[in-house]
Write a protein that holds these residues in place. Structure first.
Motif, PDB file in Angstrom:
ATOM      1  N   ALA A 166       0.855  -1.187   0.000  1.00  0.00           N
ATOM      2  CA  ALA A 166       0.000   0.000   0.000  1.00  0.00           C
ATOM      3  C   ALA A 166       0.892   1.238   0.000  1.00  0.00           C
ATOM      4  CB  ALA A 166      -0.923   0.005   1.218  1.00  0.00           C
ATOM      5  N   LEU A 167       0.416   2.288  -0.646  1.00  0.00           N
ATOM      6  CA  LEU A 167       1.136   3.558  -0.662  1.00  0.00           C
ATOM      7  C   LEU A 167       0.592   4.417   0.473  1.00  0.00           C
ATOM      8  CD1 LEU A 167       3.265   5.185  -2.285  1.00  0.00           C
ATOM      9  CD2 LEU A 167       1.355   6.210  -3.532  1.00  0.00           C
ATOM     10  N   GLN A 168       1.474   4.904   1.326  1.00  0.00           N
ATOM     11  CA  GLN A 168       1.035   5.634   2.508  1.00  0.00           C
ATOM     12  C   GLN A 168       1.872   6.893   2.684  1.00  0.00           C
ATOM     13  OE1 GLN A 168       1.740   4.343   6.874  1.00  0.00           O
ATOM     14  NE2 GLN A 168      -0.247   3.457   6.339  1.00  0.00           N
ATOM     15  N   ARG A 169       1.218   7.976   3.109  1.00  0.00           N
ATOM     16  CA  ARG A 169       1.929   9.222   3.390  1.00  0.00           C
ATOM     17  C   ARG A 169       2.252   9.276   4.876  1.00  0.00           C
ATOM     18  NH1 ARG A 169       2.428  13.765   0.514  1.00  0.00           N
ATOM     19  NH2 ARG A 169       0.744  13.164  -0.904  1.00  0.00           N
ATOM     20  N   GLN A 170       3.548   9.296   5.212  1.00  0.00           N
ATOM     21  CA  GLN A 170       3.968   9.320   6.604  1.00  0.00           C
ATOM     22  C   GLN A 170       4.492  10.686   6.994  1.00  0.00           C
ATOM     23  OE1 GLN A 170       6.632   6.035   7.370  1.00  0.00           O
ATOM     24  NE2 GLN A 170       5.001   4.525   7.151  1.00  0.00           N
ATOM     25  N   THR A 171       4.439  10.989   8.289  1.00  0.00           N
ATOM     26  CA  THR A 171       4.841  12.298   8.805  1.00  0.00           C
ATOM     27  C   THR A 171       6.360  12.397   8.911  1.00  0.00           C
ATOM     28  OG1 THR A 171       2.803  12.391  10.108  1.00  0.00           O
ATOM     29  CG2 THR A 171       4.552  13.917  10.710  1.00  0.00           C
ATOM     30  N   TRP A 172       6.907  13.530   8.457  1.00  0.00           N
ATOM     31  CA  TRP A 172       8.351  13.751   8.555  1.00  0.00           C
ATOM     32  C   TRP A 172       8.755  13.945  10.007  1.00  0.00           C
ATOM     33  CZ3 TRP A 172      11.513  12.932   4.597  1.00  0.00           C
ATOM     34  CH2 TRP A 172      11.000  13.008   3.299  1.00  0.00           C
ATOM     35  N   GLN A 173       9.922  13.406  10.377  1.00  0.00           N
ATOM     36  CA  GLN A 173      10.465  13.535  11.724  1.00  0.00           C
ATOM     37  C   GLN A 173      11.706  14.419  11.702  1.00  0.00           C
ATOM     38  OE1 GLN A 173       8.756  12.088  14.245  1.00  0.00           O
ATOM     39  NE2 GLN A 173       7.317  11.272  12.716  1.00  0.00           N
TER      40      GLN A 173
ATOM     41  N   GLY B  42      15.247  24.607  15.308  1.00  0.00           N
ATOM     42  CA  GLY B  42      14.361  25.703  15.660  1.00  0.00           C
ATOM     43  C   GLY B  42      13.037  25.714  14.926  1.00  0.00           C
ATOM     44  N   ARG B  43      12.850  24.769  14.067  1.00  0.00           N
ATOM     45  CA  ARG B  43      11.598  24.707  13.313  1.00  0.00           C
ATOM     46  C   ARG B  43      10.609  23.789  14.027  1.00  0.00           C
ATOM     47  NH1 ARG B  43      15.737  25.298   9.712  1.00  0.00           N
ATOM     48  NH2 ARG B  43      15.422  26.830   8.032  1.00  0.00           N
ATOM     49  N   LYS B  44       9.357  24.172  14.007  1.00  0.00           N
ATOM     50  CA  LYS B  44       8.334  23.427  14.738  1.00  0.00           C
ATOM     51  C   LYS B  44       8.001  22.108  14.050  1.00  0.00           C
ATOM     52  CE  LYS B  44       3.718  23.897  16.746  1.00  0.00           C
ATOM     53  NZ  LYS B  44       2.540  24.790  16.934  1.00  0.00           N
ATOM     54  N   ARG B  45       7.796  22.147  12.757  1.00  0.00           N
ATOM     55  CA  ARG B  45       7.398  20.943  12.031  1.00  0.00           C
ATOM     56  C   ARG B  45       8.602  20.140  11.579  1.00  0.00           C
ATOM     57  NH1 ARG B  45       3.854  21.198   7.241  1.00  0.00           N
ATOM     58  NH2 ARG B  45       5.568  22.449   6.408  1.00  0.00           N
ATOM     59  N   GLY B  46       8.470  18.833  11.683  1.00  0.00           N
ATOM     60  CA  GLY B  46       9.534  17.972  11.193  1.00  0.00           C
ATOM     61  C   GLY B  46       9.741  18.115   9.700  1.00  0.00           C
ATOM     62  N   ALA B  47       8.662  18.451   8.962  1.00  0.00           N
ATOM     63  CA  ALA B  47       8.760  18.611   7.506  1.00  0.00           C
ATOM     64  C   ALA B  47       9.663  19.770   7.126  1.00  0.00           C
ATOM     65  CB  ALA B  47       7.371  18.808   6.912  1.00  0.00           C
ATOM     66  N   ASP B  48       9.860  20.749   8.034  1.00  0.00           N
ATOM     67  CA  ASP B  48      10.690  21.920   7.739  1.00  0.00           C
ATOM     68  C   ASP B  48      12.126  21.753   8.220  1.00  0.00           C
ATOM     69  OD1 ASP B  48       8.438  23.197   6.677  1.00  0.00           O
ATOM     70  OD2 ASP B  48       7.827  23.938   8.640  1.00  0.00           O
ATOM     71  N   CYS B  49      12.431  20.637   8.869  1.00  0.00           N
ATOM     72  CA  CYS B  49      13.775  20.397   9.386  1.00  0.00           C
ATOM     73  C   CYS B  49      14.727  20.081   8.222  1.00  0.00           C
ATOM     74  CB  CYS B  49      13.770  19.235  10.378  1.00  0.00           C
ATOM     75  SG  CYS B  49      15.412  18.803  11.022  1.00  0.00           S
ATOM     76  N   PRO B  50      15.898  20.723   8.163  1.00  0.00           N
ATOM     77  CA  PRO B  50      16.849  20.441   7.073  1.00  0.00           C
ATOM     78  C   PRO B  50      17.309  18.993   7.052  1.00  0.00           C
ATOM     79  CG  PRO B  50      17.462  22.459   8.250  1.00  0.00           C
ATOM     80  CD  PRO B  50      16.395  21.784   9.065  1.00  0.00           C
ATOM     81  N   GLN B  51      17.243  18.314   8.205  1.00  0.00           N
ATOM     82  CA  GLN B  51      17.700  16.928   8.285  1.00  0.00           C
ATOM     83  C   GLN B  51      16.530  15.968   8.532  1.00  0.00           C
ATOM     84  OE1 GLN B  51      21.125  16.466  10.897  1.00  0.00           O
ATOM     85  NE2 GLN B  51      21.554  18.671  10.743  1.00  0.00           N
TER      86      GLN B  51
ATOM     87  N   GLY C  36       9.608  10.539   6.345  1.00  0.00           N
ATOM     88  CA  GLY C  36       8.301  11.013   5.901  1.00  0.00           C
ATOM     89  C   GLY C  36       8.099  10.876   4.407  1.00  0.00           C
ATOM     90  N   GLY C  37       6.992  11.436   3.924  1.00  0.00           N
ATOM     91  CA  GLY C  37       6.672  11.376   2.506  1.00  0.00           C
ATOM     92  C   GLY C  37       5.916  10.114   2.147  1.00  0.00           C
ATOM     93  N   LEU C  38       5.823   9.836   0.859  1.00  0.00           N
ATOM     94  CA  LEU C  38       5.117   8.664   0.368  1.00  0.00           C
ATOM     95  C   LEU C  38       6.022   7.443   0.454  1.00  0.00           C
ATOM     96  CD1 LEU C  38       3.358  10.195  -2.766  1.00  0.00           C
ATOM     97  CD2 LEU C  38       2.323   9.658  -0.559  1.00  0.00           C
ATOM     98  N   VAL C  39       5.555   6.438   1.158  1.00  0.00           N
ATOM     99  CA  VAL C  39       6.348   5.220   1.332  1.00  0.00           C
ATOM    100  C   VAL C  39       5.476   4.000   1.056  1.00  0.00           C
ATOM    101  CG1 VAL C  39       7.919   6.258   3.014  1.00  0.00           C
ATOM    102  CG2 VAL C  39       5.827   5.142   3.804  1.00  0.00           C
ATOM    103  N   ILE C  40       6.111   2.922   0.672  1.00  0.00           N
ATOM    104  CA  ILE C  40       5.425   1.652   0.457  1.00  0.00           C
ATOM    105  C   ILE C  40       5.407   0.883   1.778  1.00  0.00           C
ATOM    106  CG2 ILE C  40       5.502  -0.565  -0.736  1.00  0.00           C
ATOM    107  CD1 ILE C  40       4.642   1.688  -2.525  1.00  0.00           C
ATOM    108  N   VAL C  41       4.219   0.471   2.202  1.00  0.00           N
ATOM    109  CA  VAL C  41       4.070  -0.274   3.450  1.00  0.00           C
ATOM    110  C   VAL C  41       3.288  -1.552   3.166  1.00  0.00           C
ATOM    111  CG1 VAL C  41       4.136   1.821   4.857  1.00  0.00           C
ATOM    112  CG2 VAL C  41       1.934   0.946   4.041  1.00  0.00           C
ATOM    113  N   PRO C  42       3.340  -2.527   4.062  1.00  0.00           N
ATOM    114  CA  PRO C  42       2.518  -3.733   3.897  1.00  0.00           C
ATOM    115  C   PRO C  42       1.050  -3.372   3.942  1.00  0.00           C
ATOM    116  CG  PRO C  42       4.252  -4.086   5.515  1.00  0.00           C
ATOM    117  CD  PRO C  42       4.249  -2.627   5.217  1.00  0.00           C
TER     118      PRO C  42
END
Length: 248
Positions: A117-124, A134-143, A147-153
């Protein structure tokens, strides 16, 4: 409102533990009753209009699969051609060709296996605690990572449909429609569970709905059983009240 109440209750319970406050005021307020809305699956005619519109779309196959097989959205998006085992059959009575590929009326059937299944996971966050980005969201972290679209069982447990002239609905609602269609076809409950990938019987109550056409069919069957050989007279009949049943 129920979500807000729950969030405040948890947050202020933590504040009590840290001795910022002495009592949690949210505990005094009664939580609003959470009523899960009853899903109304598509009728057969509505499902057919959706399929007709999907046939004209580049990605319409996922809607067709969702309606006919009850696939989850991620499962439909995660399909590959290799998940299909296609078998060709003679479509003629006697064409004389030994090889089915030479049959002018050959047609395929396929067995599909849901393997991913294709699943959208939260960036850490990927930064160190001592040196935060210093950024609140993991999606805005340079490192950022994970996260993103990943293949899962595969899981074991509206604007786009507007052209079909049916009410707005989520793709996931097609699972309710597919499960209900199996009920319309008199598929045994055990087989419905297997087709939909359920292991618990309570999922039947959640997803399988009794449409009006089945209710009308039941009423007709009961009427045919209890009043077999009777007919309903016309309103002009003076032998009894209008609508009363009399022997045929």
């Amino acid at each position: 409102m129920h979500h807000v109440h729950r969030t405040l209750r948890v947050a202020l319970n933590e504040a009590v533990k840290r001795e910022h406050i002495t009592k949690n005021p949210v505990l005094v307020a009664k939580a609003p009753k959470l009523v899960e809305p009853e899903m109304e699956p598509f009728a057969v005619a509505e499902a057919q209009r959706v399929l007709d519109a999907a046939r004209k779309r580049r990605n319409g196959a996922r809607f067709a699969l969702a309606l006919s097989l009850g696939l989850r959205q991620g499962e439909a998006l995660g399909l590959k051609w290799s998940d299909l085992r296609i078998t060709w059959h003679h479509g003629c009575k006697e064409c004389g060709n030994d090889d089915v590929a030479d049959c002018p009326a050959a047609y395929p059937t396929a067995v599909m296996t849901i393997q991913r299944a294709l699943q959208r996971q939260t960036w850490q966050h990927g930064c160190d605690e001592g040196k935060s980005c210093g950024r609140k969201r993991g999606a805005d972290c340079p490192q950022r990572h994970g996260g993103g679209l990943v293949i899962v069982p595969p899981k074991s447990s509206a604007g786009k449909l507007r052209e079909t002239k049916v009410r707005p609905s989520r793709l996931h609602d097609a699972r309710h429609t597919a499960a209900t269609m199996l009920l319309v076809l008199n598929v045994p409950h055990r087989a419905i569970m297997d087709m939909m990938g359920w292991s618990e019987t309570f999922m039947l109550k959640r997803y399988v709905h009794v449409p009006d056409e089945i209710k009308r069919g039941i009423a007709d069957q009961v009427g045919g059983l209890l009043w077999k050989g009777w007919e309903r007279p016309s309103d002009e009949d003076d032998d009894g009240p209008a609508g009363a049943l009399v022997p045929a």
